[in-house]
Design a protein around this motif. Structure first.
Motif, PDB file in Angstrom:
ATOM      1  N   LEU A 115       0.779  -1.132   0.107  1.00  0.00           N
ATOM      2  CA  LEU A 115      -0.137  -0.071   0.075  1.00  0.00           C
ATOM      3  C   LEU A 115       0.751   1.387   0.093  1.00  0.00           C
ATOM      4  O   LEU A 115       1.751   1.572   0.806  1.00  0.00           O
ATOM      5  N   ALA A 116       0.680   2.094  -1.028  1.00  0.00           N
ATOM      6  CA  ALA A 116       1.648   3.370  -0.922  1.00  0.00           C
ATOM      7  C   ALA A 116       0.676   4.466  -0.741  1.00  0.00           C
ATOM      8  O   ALA A 116      -0.333   4.708  -1.562  1.00  0.00           O
ATOM      9  N   ILE A 117       1.070   5.498   0.265  1.00  0.00           N
ATOM     10  CA  ILE A 117       0.202   6.474   0.616  1.00  0.00           C
ATOM     11  C   ILE A 117       0.976   7.778  -0.119  1.00  0.00           C
ATOM     12  O   ILE A 117       2.128   8.053  -0.024  1.00  0.00           O
ATOM     13  N   SER A 118       0.020   8.740  -0.612  1.00  0.00           N
ATOM     14  CA  SER A 118       0.230   9.966  -1.031  1.00  0.00           C
ATOM     15  C   SER A 118      -0.274  10.853  -0.306  1.00  0.00           C
ATOM     16  O   SER A 118      -1.355  10.902   0.090  1.00  0.00           O
ATOM     17  N   ALA A 119       0.442  12.169  -0.069  1.00  0.00           N
ATOM     18  CA  ALA A 119      -0.221  13.260   0.889  1.00  0.00           C
ATOM     19  C   ALA A 119       0.231  14.488   0.402  1.00  0.00           C
ATOM     20  O   ALA A 119       1.690  14.803   0.642  1.00  0.00           O
ATOM     21  N   SER A 120      -0.415  15.327  -0.246  1.00  0.00           N
ATOM     22  CA  SER A 120      -0.103  16.687  -0.642  1.00  0.00           C
ATOM     23  C   SER A 120      -1.078  17.812  -0.034  1.00  0.00           C
ATOM     24  O   SER A 120      -0.539  19.013   0.142  1.00  0.00           O
ATOM     25  N   THR A 121      -2.151  17.171   0.663  1.00  0.00           N
ATOM     26  CA  THR A 121      -2.882  18.309   1.219  1.00  0.00           C
ATOM     27  C   THR A 121      -3.631  17.447   2.432  1.00  0.00           C
ATOM     28  O   THR A 121      -3.206  16.200   2.734  1.00  0.00           O
ATOM     29  N   LEU A 122      -4.222  18.220   3.223  1.00  0.00           N
ATOM     30  CA  LEU A 122      -4.907  17.705   4.462  1.00  0.00           C
ATOM     31  C   LEU A 122      -5.866  16.581   4.011  1.00  0.00           C
ATOM     32  O   LEU A 122      -5.977  15.509   4.638  1.00  0.00           O
ATOM     33  N   ASP A 123      -6.854  16.805   2.899  1.00  0.00           N
ATOM     34  CA  ASP A 123      -7.622  16.024   2.544  1.00  0.00           C
ATOM     35  C   ASP A 123      -6.895  14.569   2.074  1.00  0.00           C
ATOM     36  O   ASP A 123      -7.493  13.548   2.533  1.00  0.00           O
ATOM     37  N   GLU A 124      -5.796  14.801   1.292  1.00  0.00           N
ATOM     38  CA  GLU A 124      -5.027  13.433   1.121  1.00  0.00           C
ATOM     39  C   GLU A 124      -4.797  12.757   2.345  1.00  0.00           C
ATOM     40  O   GLU A 124      -4.423  11.411   2.385  1.00  0.00           O
ATOM     41  N   ILE A 125      -4.132  13.444   3.362  1.00  0.00           N
ATOM     42  CA  ILE A 125      -3.656  12.789   4.519  1.00  0.00           C
ATOM     43  C   ILE A 125      -4.794  12.061   5.232  1.00  0.00           C
ATOM     44  O   ILE A 125      -4.599  10.964   5.528  1.00  0.00           O
ATOM     45  N   PHE A 126      -5.886  12.784   5.375  1.00  0.00           N
ATOM     46  CA  PHE A 126      -6.990  11.964   5.768  1.00  0.00           C
ATOM     47  C   PHE A 126      -7.528  10.778   5.065  1.00  0.00           C
ATOM     48  O   PHE A 126      -8.050   9.762   5.481  1.00  0.00           O
ATOM     49  N   ASP A 127      -7.437  10.945   3.633  1.00  0.00           N
ATOM     50  CA  ASP A 127      -7.685   9.831   3.027  1.00  0.00           C
ATOM     51  C   ASP A 127      -6.822   8.758   3.208  1.00  0.00           C
ATOM     52  O   ASP A 127      -7.055   7.531   3.172  1.00  0.00           O
ATOM     53  N   GLY A 128      -5.431   8.874   3.119  1.00  0.00           N
ATOM     54  CA  GLY A 128      -4.478   7.950   3.750  1.00  0.00           C
ATOM     55  C   GLY A 128      -5.055   7.160   4.893  1.00  0.00           C
ATOM     56  O   GLY A 128      -4.702   5.879   4.971  1.00  0.00           O
ATOM     57  N   ILE A 129      -5.420   7.866   5.798  1.00  0.00           N
ATOM     58  CA  ILE A 129      -5.744   7.262   7.206  1.00  0.00           C
ATOM     59  C   ILE A 129      -6.964   6.216   6.884  1.00  0.00           C
ATOM     60  O   ILE A 129      -7.015   4.945   7.182  1.00  0.00           O
ATOM     61  N   LEU A 130      -7.849   6.590   5.824  1.00  0.00           N
ATOM     62  CA  LEU A 130      -8.885   5.887   5.625  1.00  0.00           C
ATOM     63  C   LEU A 130      -8.567   4.441   4.738  1.00  0.00           C
ATOM     64  O   LEU A 130      -8.983   3.312   4.953  1.00  0.00           O
ATOM     65  N   ARG A 131      -7.627   4.793   3.832  1.00  0.00           N
ATOM     66  CA  ARG A 131      -7.028   3.690   3.193  1.00  0.00           C
ATOM     67  C   ARG A 131      -6.278   2.569   3.970  1.00  0.00           C
ATOM     68  O   ARG A 131      -6.300   1.494   3.776  1.00  0.00           O
ATOM     69  N   ILE A 132      -5.538   3.217   4.856  1.00  0.00           N
ATOM     70  CA  ILE A 132      -5.020   2.255   5.716  1.00  0.00           C
ATOM     71  C   ILE A 132      -5.765   1.448   6.819  1.00  0.00           C
ATOM     72  O   ILE A 132      -5.767   0.355   6.659  1.00  0.00           O
ATOM     73  N   ALA A 133      -6.641   2.267   7.141  1.00  0.00           N
ATOM     74  CA  ALA A 133      -7.827   1.293   7.925  1.00  0.00           C
ATOM     75  C   ALA A 133      -8.491   0.529   7.107  1.00  0.00           C
ATOM     76  O   ALA A 133      -8.827  -0.408   7.547  1.00  0.00           O
ATOM     77  N   ALA A 134      -8.991   0.910   5.896  1.00  0.00           N
ATOM     78  CA  ALA A 134      -9.574  -0.284   5.251  1.00  0.00           C
ATOM     79  C   ALA A 134      -8.896  -1.464   4.724  1.00  0.00           C
ATOM     80  O   ALA A 134      -9.160  -2.705   5.100  1.00  0.00           O
ATOM     81  N   SER A 135      -7.382  -1.132   4.825  1.00  0.00           N
ATOM     82  CA  SER A 135      -6.427  -2.342   4.536  1.00  0.00           C
ATOM     83  C   SER A 135      -6.326  -3.332   5.647  1.00  0.00           C
ATOM     84  O   SER A 135      -6.153  -4.396   5.752  1.00  0.00           O
ATOM     85  N   LEU A 136      -6.708  -2.816   7.026  1.00  0.00           N
ATOM     86  CA  LEU A 136      -6.523  -3.551   8.298  1.00  0.00           C
ATOM     87  C   LEU A 136      -7.852  -3.919   8.627  1.00  0.00           C
ATOM     88  O   LEU A 136      -8.035  -4.477   9.938  1.00  0.00           O
ATOM     89  N   GLY A 137      -8.762  -3.619   7.892  1.00  0.00           N
ATOM     90  CA  GLY A 137     -10.401  -3.928   8.228  1.00  0.00           C
ATOM     91  C   GLY A 137     -10.911  -3.209   9.422  1.00  0.00           C
ATOM     92  O   GLY A 137     -11.619  -3.550  10.231  1.00  0.00           O
ATOM     93  N   LEU A 138     -10.330  -1.719   9.501  1.00  0.00           N
ATOM     94  CA  LEU A 138     -10.877  -0.929  10.465  1.00  0.00           C
ATOM     95  C   LEU A 138     -11.353   0.053   9.886  1.00  0.00           C
ATOM     96  O   LEU A 138     -11.299   1.084  10.422  1.00  0.00           O
ATOM     97  N   GLU A 139     -12.308  -0.003   9.291  1.00  0.00           N
ATOM     98  CA  GLU A 139     -12.908   1.345   8.206  1.00  0.00           C
ATOM     99  C   GLU A 139     -13.803   2.212   9.383  1.00  0.00           C
ATOM    100  O   GLU A 139     -13.573   3.437   9.195  1.00  0.00           O
ATOM    101  N   ASP A 140     -14.561   1.803  10.139  1.00  0.00           N
ATOM    102  CA  ASP A 140     -15.306   2.511  10.959  1.00  0.00           C
ATOM    103  C   ASP A 140     -14.210   3.359  12.075  1.00  0.00           C
ATOM    104  O   ASP A 140     -14.480   4.443  12.129  1.00  0.00           O
ATOM    105  N   ARG A 141     -13.468   2.603  12.718  1.00  0.00           N
ATOM    106  CA  ARG A 141     -12.242   3.397  13.192  1.00  0.00           C
ATOM    107  C   ARG A 141     -11.480   4.370  12.642  1.00  0.00           C
ATOM    108  O   ARG A 141     -11.519   5.452  13.075  1.00  0.00           O
ATOM    109  N   GLY A 142     -11.302   4.153  11.442  1.00  0.00           N
ATOM    110  CA  GLY A 142     -10.807   5.056  10.557  1.00  0.00           C
ATOM    111  C   GLY A 142     -11.482   6.462  10.179  1.00  0.00           C
ATOM    112  O   GLY A 142     -11.069   7.413  10.214  1.00  0.00           O
TER     113      GLY A 142
END
Length: 302
Positions: A115-142
């Protein structure tokens, strides 16, 4: 699930999701929370980073031009850890391990999802949190974590809005000058400052020294990428080589600040909200329920 994180911000995110026990390996830069430093390091710089900022910049440019690596990946260590997921970043080839680094060093030898994360804005940082959470099966926590961080930023914005809006330049490198871009100008705006030179959502770029001199901001925050506070403070001598340095308004009015760029200003993880608070502390003296200043930033001696 067994996770190797080769990105410091991703390590923070995995832990903030309550999944720290899944981490089995880390990058050499992963240091937050502190206990992760006990995990095996799966990468290291490919050259000496204890030299001056000017020498680091020159070596980075040379290696990028020649195609030489900036990081060495410990593939054997990663294979022994048998991860199910390896996290890297695709935003910047300089600041952390990228998928290209793994490709060059033997990506095909690692039997794991990547999983490769990219972040140039705050929205992308938060999208990265959601992507990592989804990869770990923790969507609600994300989603809960993102909502919490957005609320924290909202409180900074509301608190800082009552003060006058000063001009600010943030530097993420001192030799040569790099004006902080990406999400940095967004954080300045949230803290009710007017960002000069750096552009939100765009890469941090080298600027002529005259650009800083001409901008002459009221506040100047120096937070070199990868440098903790003690290392950042050493850049004062580098900056003072410029004959016009004492003439800058921020220097004359003692509104020059050095800050921990490694943990806060240049890390796209769980410290971005704290960074916004730090900026509001610097600009307006705001308090957000944590010890002000602490080891995050310091005004230099003159």
């Amino acid at each position: 699930m067994r996770v190797v994180s080769l990105l410091a911000s991703a390590t923070e995110i995995v832990c903030a999701l309550g999944a720290g026990e899944m981490l089995v390996g880390r990058s050499h830069e992963c240091d937050n929370p502190g206990w992760v430093t006990r995990l095996p390091a799966c990468s290291e710089p490919a050259f000496d980073i204890s030299v001056s900022s000017g020498e680091i910049d020159a070596e980075v440019r040379r290696r990028l031009h020649s195609g030489e690596p900036l990081y060495n990946i410990h593939l054997e260590t990663i294979r022994e850890l048998q991860p199910d997921l390896v996290i890297t970043q695709s935003h910047c080839e300089v600041c952390a391990v990228t998928p290209a680094d793994l490709e060059r060093d033997g990506k095909c030898l690692i039997a794991a999802q990547q999983l490769a994360i990219s972040a140039s804005t705050l929205d992308e940082i938060f999208d990265g949190i959601l992507r990592i959470a989804a990869s770990l099966g923790l969507e609600d926590r994300g989603r809960e974590l993102v909502a919490c961080e957005r609320e924290r930023l909202r409180l900074v914005k509301v608190t800082a809005a009552r003060y006058r809006r000063p001009t600010v330049v943030m530097l993420e490198w001192a030799d040569p000058f790099f004006a902080m871009g990406n999400w940095g100008p967004e954080l300045i705006d949230i803290a009710n400052g007017e960002a000069l030179l750096g552009k939100a959502g765009e890469y941090s770029t080298a600027i002529p020294a005259e650009s800083l001199r001409n901008a002459d901001p009221e506040y100047l925050i120096v937070a070199p990428c990868g440098f903790n506070l003690d290392r950042a403070l050493l850049e004062q001598a580098v900056l003072e080589r410029h004959s016009w340095w004492p003439e800058l308004r921020a220097v004359r009015e003692r509104k020059l600040v050095f800050a921990d760029g490694n943990l806060y200003f240049n890390r796209s993880g769980m410290t971005v909200s704290r960074t916004a608070e730090i900026i509001a502390e610097i600009l307006h003296g705001c308090s957000f329920g944590v010890p002000p200043q602490a080891a995050c930033w310091r005004r230099p001696t003159f």
